[in-house]
Design a protein around this motif. Structure first.
Motif, mmCIF file in Angstrom:
data_model
loop_
_atom_site.group_PDB
_atom_site.id
_atom_site.type_symbol
_atom_site.label_atom_id
_atom_site.label_comp_id
_atom_site.label_asym_id
_atom_site.label_seq_id
_atom_site.Cartn_x
_atom_site.Cartn_y
_atom_site.Cartn_z
ATOM 1 N N PHE A 42 0.993 -0.974 -0.081
ATOM 2 C CA PHE A 42 0.170 0.156 -0.056
ATOM 3 C C PHE A 42 0.648 1.543 -0.064
ATOM 4 N N LYS A 43 2.360 0.878 -0.001
ATOM 5 C CA LYS A 43 2.943 2.485 -0.400
ATOM 6 C C LYS A 43 2.670 3.198 -0.846
ATOM 7 N N ASN A 44 2.536 2.681 -2.056
ATOM 8 C CA ASN A 44 1.701 3.676 -3.355
ATOM 9 C C ASN A 44 0.742 3.788 -3.948
ATOM 10 N N ILE A 45 -0.175 3.630 -2.562
ATOM 11 C CA ILE A 45 -1.384 4.025 -3.436
ATOM 12 C C ILE A 45 -1.821 4.989 -2.474
ATOM 13 N N LYS A 46 -3.074 5.721 -2.718
ATOM 14 C CA LYS A 46 -3.175 7.028 -2.758
ATOM 15 C C LYS A 46 -4.412 6.760 -1.702
ATOM 16 N N PRO A 47 -4.915 7.069 -0.166
ATOM 17 C CA PRO A 47 -6.501 7.001 -0.367
ATOM 18 C C PRO A 47 -7.698 7.525 -1.210
ATOM 19 N N GLY A 48 -8.588 6.876 -0.428
ATOM 20 C CA GLY A 48 -9.642 6.454 -1.807
ATOM 21 C C GLY A 48 -9.681 6.200 -2.633
ATOM 22 N N PHE A 49 -8.391 5.183 -2.866
ATOM 23 C CA PHE A 49 -8.189 4.261 -4.127
ATOM 24 C C PHE A 49 -9.120 2.918 -4.332
ATOM 25 N N ASP A 50 -9.700 2.884 -5.168
ATOM 26 C CA ASP A 50 -10.598 1.348 -5.042
ATOM 27 C C ASP A 50 -9.895 0.277 -5.100
ATOM 28 N N LEU A 51 -10.305 -0.125 -4.397
ATOM 29 C CA LEU A 51 -8.998 -1.624 -4.568
ATOM 30 C C LEU A 51 -10.300 -2.822 -5.294
ATOM 31 N N THR A 52 -11.156 -2.403 -5.778
ATOM 32 C CA THR A 52 -11.807 -3.917 -6.895
ATOM 33 C C THR A 52 -11.194 -4.672 -7.633
ATOM 34 N N ASN A 53 -10.051 -3.969 -8.333
ATOM 35 C CA ASN A 53 -9.491 -4.576 -9.589
ATOM 36 C C ASN A 53 -7.714 -4.604 -8.637
ATOM 37 N N PHE A 54 -7.986 -4.544 -7.547
ATOM 38 C CA PHE A 54 -6.229 -4.981 -7.170
ATOM 39 C C PHE A 54 -6.389 -6.111 -7.247
ATOM 40 N N LYS A 55 -4.759 -7.030 -7.572
ATOM 41 C CA LYS A 55 -4.427 -7.726 -7.719
ATOM 42 C C LYS A 55 -3.576 -8.308 -6.527
ATOM 43 N N LEU A 56 -3.705 -9.542 -5.415
ATOM 44 C CA LEU A 56 -2.845 -9.821 -4.590
ATOM 45 C C LEU A 56 -1.759 -10.896 -5.318
ATOM 46 N N PRO A 57 -0.219 -11.170 -4.566
ATOM 47 C CA PRO A 57 0.581 -12.463 -4.921
ATOM 48 C C PRO A 57 -0.094 -13.085 -4.518
ATOM 49 N N PRO A 58 0.062 -14.826 -4.963
ATOM 50 C CA PRO A 58 -0.710 -15.313 -3.672
ATOM 51 C C PRO A 58 -0.572 -15.865 -2.247
ATOM 52 N N LEU A 59 0.841 -15.647 -2.399
ATOM 53 C CA LEU A 59 1.198 -14.926 -0.641
ATOM 54 C C LEU A 59 0.550 -14.765 0.522
ATOM 55 N N PHE A 60 -0.456 -13.529 -0.676
ATOM 56 C CA PHE A 60 -1.644 -13.007 0.926
ATOM 57 C C PHE A 60 -3.186 -14.147 0.544
ATOM 58 N N ASN A 61 -2.806 -15.179 -0.013
ATOM 59 C CA ASN A 61 -4.159 -15.839 -0.548
ATOM 60 C C ASN A 61 -4.093 -16.864 0.643
ATOM 61 N N LEU A 62 -5.603 -16.941 1.176
ATOM 62 C CA LEU A 62 -6.447 -18.117 2.003
ATOM 63 C C LEU A 62 -6.274 -19.624 0.751
ATOM 64 N N PRO A 63 -6.700 -20.920 1.469
ATOM 65 C CA PRO A 63 -6.647 -21.436 0.066
ATOM 66 C C PRO A 63 -8.235 -21.757 -0.443
ATOM 67 N N LYS A 64 -8.751 -20.770 -0.335
ATOM 68 C CA LYS A 64 -10.439 -21.369 -0.819
ATOM 69 C C LYS A 64 -11.047 -19.460 -1.433
ATOM 70 N N SER A 65 -11.635 -20.018 -2.888
ATOM 71 C CA SER A 65 -12.351 -18.527 -2.483
ATOM 72 C C SER A 65 -13.812 -17.773 -2.285
ATOM 73 N N HIS A 66 -13.536 -16.479 -2.793
ATOM 74 C CA HIS A 66 -14.704 -16.252 -1.850
ATOM 75 C C HIS A 66 -16.045 -16.697 -1.928
ATOM 76 N N LEU A 67 -16.018 -17.173 -3.071
ATOM 77 C CA LEU A 67 -16.587 -17.647 -3.295
ATOM 78 C C LEU A 67 -17.535 -18.920 -2.073
ATOM 79 N N GLN A 68 -16.678 -19.649 -1.660
ATOM 80 C CA GLN A 68 -16.813 -20.362 -0.842
ATOM 81 C C GLN A 68 -16.582 -20.317 0.729
ATOM 82 N N CYS A 69 -16.103 -18.684 0.830
ATOM 83 C CA CYS A 69 -16.056 -18.769 2.643
ATOM 84 C C CYS A 69 -17.649 -17.339 2.567
ATOM 85 N N TYR A 70 -18.129 -17.722 1.238
ATOM 86 C CA TYR A 70 -19.430 -16.229 1.550
ATOM 87 C C TYR A 70 -20.769 -17.558 2.457
#
Length: 386
Positions: A42-70
């Motif tokens: 987040f060091k280069n992201i300004k406040p108010g930035f919409d993160l909808t399409n912000f992609k995280l590398p797999p290092l940050f992922n849980l081993p399941k989809s948002h759909l499964q968590c839902y």
């Protein structure tokens, strides 16, 4: 964790989150220095930035989809609080049960990890006893998920439409959860409408995750409504209560408060009857989160190719092995396939249509959905009873 392979079809199912937010990720998959890693993103992201399409590398992922968590918020529960909503004879008692059940749908996230973003058309179909749950990712840009759950024996129906809009405000990510949720008690002729609190991910000064904001539940048929407020400690930890919930139940016509409740959604919630002064525990998290079972495959041939546990199986296995190169390769392959399908549809002038829902969007940009079928069929993936 359950991995099933047959006829080149692979299904990966992971254990649901418990009361402390832990799962197999705590024991097997714990990436180091999460605060430093997230701060660097987040060091280069300004406040108010919409993160909808912000992609995280797999290092940050849980081993399941948002759909499964839902879906887990509905079918992974130690105590069947959903059936209780339909069992009380009094409209007031049913409303209280709905409030308690609504609180039970919250799940404690894990700081530093997020599920996968579902691909367009991804589905998740699971059954627990008589409750059959079907989810579909009905839009990708913006990401919108639809849920339809039915218990034909109890004559209960859930219809939810959810869009998450994450924004960075400089010290936290506020994930606004938009969309309408309906719980229908068909034999009672009652529909309960409700919204969801927002997910607050604090980065500075003290990292943490909590549900935050106001929820309103209303039932036009019985003339009752509830106002719930989910709170958290302040950023400096000097005030507020961790995972707190408080609110009231009132008559819609007169606005007279009938009951007040207070507590913590990860512990207990107590309700006070304003007429008699009597205190009652209406919610106990221990019963809700205890004895949660990992879903299992009951009918492998019946699992759709769009099933979350199949779409992301190779990526989930790579994450659990800490094979980051394979994880990146697999994640990119899934995303590239979706881009190819989009290019193919555009070249043919075709518009993608959901398989299980009809989708609408009003002039204010609010999404809504309706299931195509009245009842969800039994699923090939089941949750063993506790």
């Amino acid at each position: 964790m359950v991995t099933i392979i047959k006829d080149e079809k692979k299904i990966f199912l992971s254990r649901p989150l418990s009361i402390n937010g832990d799962s197999e990720v705590d024991y097997v998959y714990k990436a180091p220095k999460s605060i430093q890693r997230i701060s660097s993103l987040f060091k280069n992201i300004k406040p108010g930035f919409d993160l909808t399409n912000f992609k995280l590398p797999p290092l940050f992922n849980l081993p399941k989809s948002h759909l499964q968590c839902y879906g887990e918020t509905v079918y992974c529960m130690g105590t069947d609080m959903l059936s209780r909503c339909n069992q009380a004879d009094s409209p007031v008692d049913r409303f209280i049960s709905v409030v308690a059940w609504n609180i039970s749908t919250l799940r404690p996230p894990i700081f530093g990890f997020v599920p996968y973003n579902p691909i367009l058309g991804e589905t998740h179909h699971v059954s627990r006893a008589n409750l059959n749950v079907l989810l579909e990712q009905i839009s990708h840009h913006p990401p919108v998920s639809a849920l339809h759950a039915t218990d034909e024996k109890q004559k209960i129906q859930l219809i939810w439409c959810q869009q998450c809009v994450p924004k960075f405000n400089g010290i936290a990510v506020v994930n606004e959860v938009r969309g309408k949720r309906q719980l229908k008690l068909l034999s009672r002729g009652e529909t309960y409408e409700m919204n969801s609190p927002n997910l607050l991910i604090r980065i500075l000064p003290t990292p943490g995750v909590d549900w935050d904001g106001d929820v309103r539940i209303r039932c036009p048929e019985n003339g009752l409504e509830a106002e719930l407020h989910y709170g958290h400690k302040s950023f400096l930890g000097l005030r507020g209560s961790h995972r707190s919930v408080k609110g009231k139940i009132l008559e819609t016509s007169t606005k007279r408060t009938l009951f007040e409740f207070n507590g913590n959604w990860d512990r207990t919630v107590t309700m006070k009857d304003n007429t008699s002064g009597k205190l009652t525990v209406i919610y106990n998290a221990e019963g809700v989160y205890s004895g949660l079972k990992t879903p299992t495959v009951n009918d492998l041939q019946g699992v759709r190719s769009t099933e979350s546990a199949a779409v992301w199986s190779e990526l989930s296995e790579a994450l659990m092995r800490h094979d980051w190169e394979k994880a990146n390769e697999t994640k990119n392959a899934v995303e590239e396939k979706q881009r190819e399908l989009l290019r193919e549809r555009e070249s043919k002038g075709e518009t993608w249509v959901p398989q299980h829902f009809t989708l609408t969007r009003n002039k204010d940009g609010v999404w809504d959905c309706l299931p195509i079928h009245q009842w969800v069929p039994p699923a090939p993936i089941i949750v063993p009873l506790s």
